[in-house]
Design an enzyme around this catalytic site. Structure first.
Site, PDB file in Angstrom:
ATOM      1  N   ASP A   1       0.836  -1.200   0.000  1.00 42.48           N
ATOM      2  CA  ASP A   1       0.000   0.000   0.000  1.00 42.48           C
ATOM      3  C   ASP A   1       0.873   1.253   0.000  1.00 42.48           C
ATOM      4  O   ASP A   1       1.353   1.686   1.042  1.00 42.48           O
ATOM      5  CB  ASP A   1      -0.920  -0.012   1.235  1.00 42.48           C
ATOM      6  CG  ASP A   1      -1.840   1.220   1.273  1.00 42.48           C
ATOM      7  OD1 ASP A   1      -1.920   1.930   0.257  1.00 42.48           O
ATOM      8  OD2 ASP A   1      -2.490   1.427   2.329  1.00 42.48           O
TER       9      ASP A   1
ATOM     10  N   LYS B   1       1.500   8.001   0.183  1.00 43.01           N
ATOM     11  CA  LYS B   1       1.900   8.086   1.592  1.00 43.01           C
ATOM     12  C   LYS B   1       3.255   8.775   1.704  1.00 43.01           C
ATOM     13  O   LYS B   1       4.051   8.727   0.768  1.00 43.01           O
ATOM     14  CB  LYS B   1       2.043   6.673   2.176  1.00 43.01           C
ATOM     15  CG  LYS B   1       0.749   5.956   2.462  1.00 43.01           C
ATOM     16  CD  LYS B   1       1.024   4.570   3.040  1.00 43.01           C
ATOM     17  CE  LYS B   1      -0.257   3.815   3.331  1.00 43.01           C
ATOM     18  NZ  LYS B   1      -1.077   4.419   4.393  1.00 43.01           N
TER      19      LYS B   1
ATOM     20  N   GLU C   1      -7.974   2.509   0.609  1.00 44.32           N
ATOM     21  CA  GLU C   1      -8.262   1.481  -0.407  1.00 44.32           C
ATOM     22  C   GLU C   1      -8.791   0.194   0.198  1.00 44.32           C
ATOM     23  O   GLU C   1      -9.493  -0.562  -0.471  1.00 44.32           O
ATOM     24  CB  GLU C   1      -7.008   1.201  -1.233  1.00 44.32           C
ATOM     25  CG  GLU C   1      -6.008   0.192  -0.627  1.00 44.32           C
ATOM     26  CD  GLU C   1      -5.397   0.642   0.702  1.00 44.32           C
ATOM     27  OE1 GLU C   1      -5.445   1.847   1.004  1.00 44.32           O
ATOM     28  OE2 GLU C   1      -4.902  -0.215   1.453  1.00 44.32           O
TER      29      GLU C   1
ATOM     30  N   ARG D   1     -11.051  -0.452   2.446  1.00 38.58           N
ATOM     31  CA  ARG D   1     -12.517  -0.529   2.492  1.00 38.58           C
ATOM     32  C   ARG D   1     -13.113  -0.722   1.109  1.00 38.58           C
ATOM     33  O   ARG D   1     -14.162  -1.338   0.951  1.00 38.58           O
ATOM     34  CB  ARG D   1     -13.070   0.722   3.199  1.00 38.58           C
ATOM     35  CG  ARG D   1     -12.762   2.007   2.516  1.00 38.58           C
ATOM     36  CD  ARG D   1     -12.898   3.226   3.426  1.00 38.58           C
ATOM     37  NE  ARG D   1     -11.771   3.387   4.334  1.00 38.58           N
ATOM     38  CZ  ARG D   1     -11.632   4.367   5.218  1.00 38.58           C
ATOM     39  NH1 ARG D   1     -12.571   5.294   5.342  1.00 38.58           N
ATOM     40  NH2 ARG D   1     -10.584   4.434   6.000  1.00 38.58           N
TER      41      ARG D   1
HETATM   42  N1  BES Z   1      -3.091   0.379   5.214  1.00 40.40           N
HETATM   43  C1  BES Z   1      -3.472   1.641   5.710  1.00 40.40           C
HETATM   44  C2  BES Z   1      -3.693   1.636   7.225  1.00 40.40           C
HETATM   45  C3  BES Z   1      -2.484   1.356   8.065  1.00 40.40           C
HETATM   46  C4  BES Z   1      -1.767   2.409   8.602  1.00 40.40           C
HETATM   47  C5  BES Z   1      -2.125   0.063   8.361  1.00 40.40           C
HETATM   48  C6  BES Z   1      -0.675   2.116   9.415  1.00 40.40           C
HETATM   49  C7  BES Z   1      -1.047  -0.198   9.157  1.00 40.40           C
HETATM   50  C8  BES Z   1      -0.326   0.820   9.693  1.00 40.40           C
HETATM   51  C9  BES Z   1      -4.774   2.104   5.071  1.00 40.40           C
HETATM   52  O1  BES Z   1      -4.993   1.680   3.779  1.00 40.40           O
HETATM   53  C10 BES Z   1      -4.735   3.596   5.056  1.00 40.40           C
HETATM   54  O2  BES Z   1      -3.861   4.117   4.424  1.00 40.40           O
HETATM   55  N2  BES Z   1      -5.664   4.238   5.755  1.00 40.40           N
HETATM   56  C11 BES Z   1      -5.707   5.638   5.834  1.00 40.40           C
HETATM   57  C12 BES Z   1      -7.148   6.066   5.753  1.00 40.40           C
HETATM   58  C13 BES Z   1      -7.344   7.545   5.590  1.00 40.40           C
HETATM   59  C14 BES Z   1      -6.868   7.970   4.231  1.00 40.40           C
HETATM   60  C15 BES Z   1      -8.798   7.856   5.770  1.00 40.40           C
HETATM   61  C16 BES Z   1      -5.103   6.073   7.157  1.00 40.40           C
HETATM   62  O3  BES Z   1      -5.299   5.383   8.153  1.00 40.40           O
HETATM   63  O4  BES Z   1      -4.387   7.071   7.173  1.00 40.40           O
HETATM   64 ZN    ZN Z   2      -4.038  -0.129   3.262  1.00 42.66          ZN
HETATM   65 ZN    ZN Z   3      -4.058   2.928   2.341  1.00 41.90          ZN
END
Ligand code: BES
Ligand code: ZN
Ligand code: ZN
Length: 505
Positions: A272, A279, A351, A353
């Site tokens: 991801d 990110k 992504e 969800r």
């Molecule tokens: N895979 C990430 C969540 C994650 C963050 C897992 C840290 C493990 C460690 C997920 O896909 C994500 O990026 N979520 C975002 C959602 C936001 C954009 C609403 C997040 O948590 O920042």
């Molecule tokens: Zn993710």
């Molecule tokens: Zn993500």
């Protein structure tokens, strides 16, 4: 590692080292420790009276026994286990893990474990063996130097007077569960290059072939036919084709029409990057473990195939990469999920969800009546619960309560977060049915509120394992890295449900 049970006295077991539980503030003046003290020439009393060992959790004292003829083992490891009243299978499992890791560090090759947990021999031995296997997992697969080369060849679980059949069954169950959790951890640990959706599907196929599960892997053309526009929108930026893995365990005489079908759905984002909503670079390498939800399903199904419970179980794992490219989905795009719902993609980094939405819908199409999904879904869950509790949310309170109770048995903590309908306001879109993010507040809850849109009509619970799937530090009973969280709980959910079903019919 060869594992066996023994229902004799620990005195007679010919291993290099005995690991023995010691309770907090336990004295060597009577009972178990007095007997142990006698056969070890007074060394136990000496260690306790000098306060070298107070019996606190994970404290250890390692002793060589010289010139003792009453006890066959040459060394003992005393392992503190904390309060006697709070000593459960989960603690005994950790005690075994602590012992195995400490003794491996001393180059011991054969161990007998005296956990001193009261209870049914099958449960006690399963807990001890489970904990021992979990303790041996290491992260050093890709090292060529400084690898952990020491190996424990033989492990004996000692429960004096236990029924032989119970002991044997418990040891076998512990081995199956322990090994399966480690399969999950191994998958989770693989770098993105070695764990693409295609490779993940191959690994699932190997598990299915070996352990009597049926498997179907949908390619992108079939996803297209099913109308999985939400899942497909995530893979658009990637060169690696997405896969939807479907595993199924079917016992003889399964009556799904009568008893329903339990499904596990796990997020399988093999890397991801965030996509166009890229990110930050720091710690991005950890996003290789964004497929841990899927790996959890594979691990749990692997165990279920061997434990052969009397109820069927379905596993659905949407696998994709999330990468930016000229073809990638852009913030603002609107996609159509399998259910027909339209989603405005505000942030391509939300992504998980999006792929779970279609996977949950597909599980329902395959007949699931009860769905537990698990995902490394939000960074927000770490803010709320740290790395201690896994968040659980859902629409079926009974299922949530069952998860929490099964977790307690397994030594895994779950904490429920609320899912009031007010939170759903945060994911209303101006131009589509819903949007994929709900703002900064209550991030774990709004992610679940999104999934809820696709889980209507079934009993549903969601586990956000983003905070608990990876351990930043080693513990006495396990290495750092992937924890395999939730596998043991899910297996217990199935075995408990199967027992209930057998009792009821
Ligand atoms: N895979 C990430 C969540 C994650 C963050 C897992 C840290 C493990 C460690 C997920 O896909 C994500 O990026 N979520 C975002 C959602 C936001 C954009 C609403 C997040 O948590 O920042
Ligand atoms: Zn993710
Ligand atoms: Zn993500």
């Amino acid at each position: 590692m060869h594992v066996e049970g023994s229902n004799g006295s620990y005195l007679d077991i010919g291993v290099q080292a005995l690991a023995i539980a010691v309770f907090k503030d336990e004295k060597a003046d009577d009972g178990f420790l007095m007997d142990l003290d006698k056969v070890t020439g007074g060394v136990v009393k000496s260690v306790i009276e000098s306060e070298e060992l107070k019996g606190k959790e994970a404290e250890t004292v390692y002793l060589h026994l010289v010139g003792n003829s009453e006890i066959k083992a040459q060394r003992i490891l005393l392992v503190g286990v904390g309060e006697r009243e709070e000593y459960t299978a989960a603690q005994a499992s950790q005690m075994a893990g602590t012992a195995v890791r400490a003794l491996r560090g001393k180059s011991v090759k054969s161990i007998a474990i005296v956990s001193r947990l009261e209870g049914k021999a099958d449960e006690v031995s399963a807990a001890v063996v489970e904990g021992s296997f979990l303790a041996l997992f290491e992260l050093d697969k890709y090292r060529t130097a400084d690898k952990e080369e020491r190996e424990i060849e033989r492990l004996v679980v000692v429960i004096d007077g236990a029924d032989e059949g119970d002991l044997k069954r418990g040891v076998e169950r512990g081995r199956i569960i322990g090994e399966s959790v480690n399969v999950t951890r191994d998958l989770a640990n693989e770098p993105g290059a070695y764990m693409t959706p295609t490779i993940m599907a191959e690994r699932a196929r190997e598990v299915a072939t070996e352990f009597n599960l049926s498997i179907d892997v949908l390619d992108e053309a079939r996803m297209e036919q099913e109308g999985m526009g939400s899942l497909l929108s995530v893979t658009r930026g990637s060169e690696e084709p997405a896969k939807l893995i479907v595993l199924k365990y079917t016992p003889p005489n399964a009556d799904e029409a009568k008893n329903g079908l339990l499904a596990f759905v796990g997020k399988g984002v093999t890397f991801d990057s965030g996509g166009i909503s890229l990110k930050p670079g720091e710690s991005m390498e950890l996003m290789k473990y964004d497929m841990t939800g899927g790996a959890t399903v594979i691990g749990a199904m692997r165990a279920i195939g061997q434990l052969k419970p009397s109820i069927p179980v379905l596993g659905v794992i949407p696998c994709t990469e999330n990468l930016p490219s000229g073809k990638a989905t852009k913030p603002g795009d609107v996609v159509r999920a399998m259910t027909g719902k339209t989603i405005e993609v505000i942030n391509t980094d939300a992504e998980g969800r999006l792929i779970l939405a279609d996977a949950i819908a597909y599980a329902k199409k395959l007949g699931a009546t009860k769905i537990i999904d698990m995902a490394t879904l939000t960074g927000a869950v770490s803010v709320a619960l740290g790395d201690v509790n896994t968040a659980v949310l859902g629409t079926d309170q009974e299922l949530i309560d069952e998860l929490i109770a099964a977790g307690k048995e397994a030594g895994e903590k779950f904490w429920q977060l609320p899912l009031d309908k007010e939170y759903s306001k945060q994911i209303k879109s101006d131009i589509a049915d819903i949007k994929n993010v709900g703002g900064r507040r209550a991030g774990t809850i709004t992610a679940a509120a999104f999934l809820k849109e696709f889980a209507d009509g079934v009993s549903w619970a969601h586990l956000d394992i983003a905070g608990t799937a990876w351990g930043d530090e080693a513990k006495p009973y396990r290495s750092k890295g992937p924890t395999g969280v939730a596998v043991r709980t899910l297996i217990r959910i199935v075995t408990r449900a199967a027992l209930k079903c057998d009792g009821g019919s």
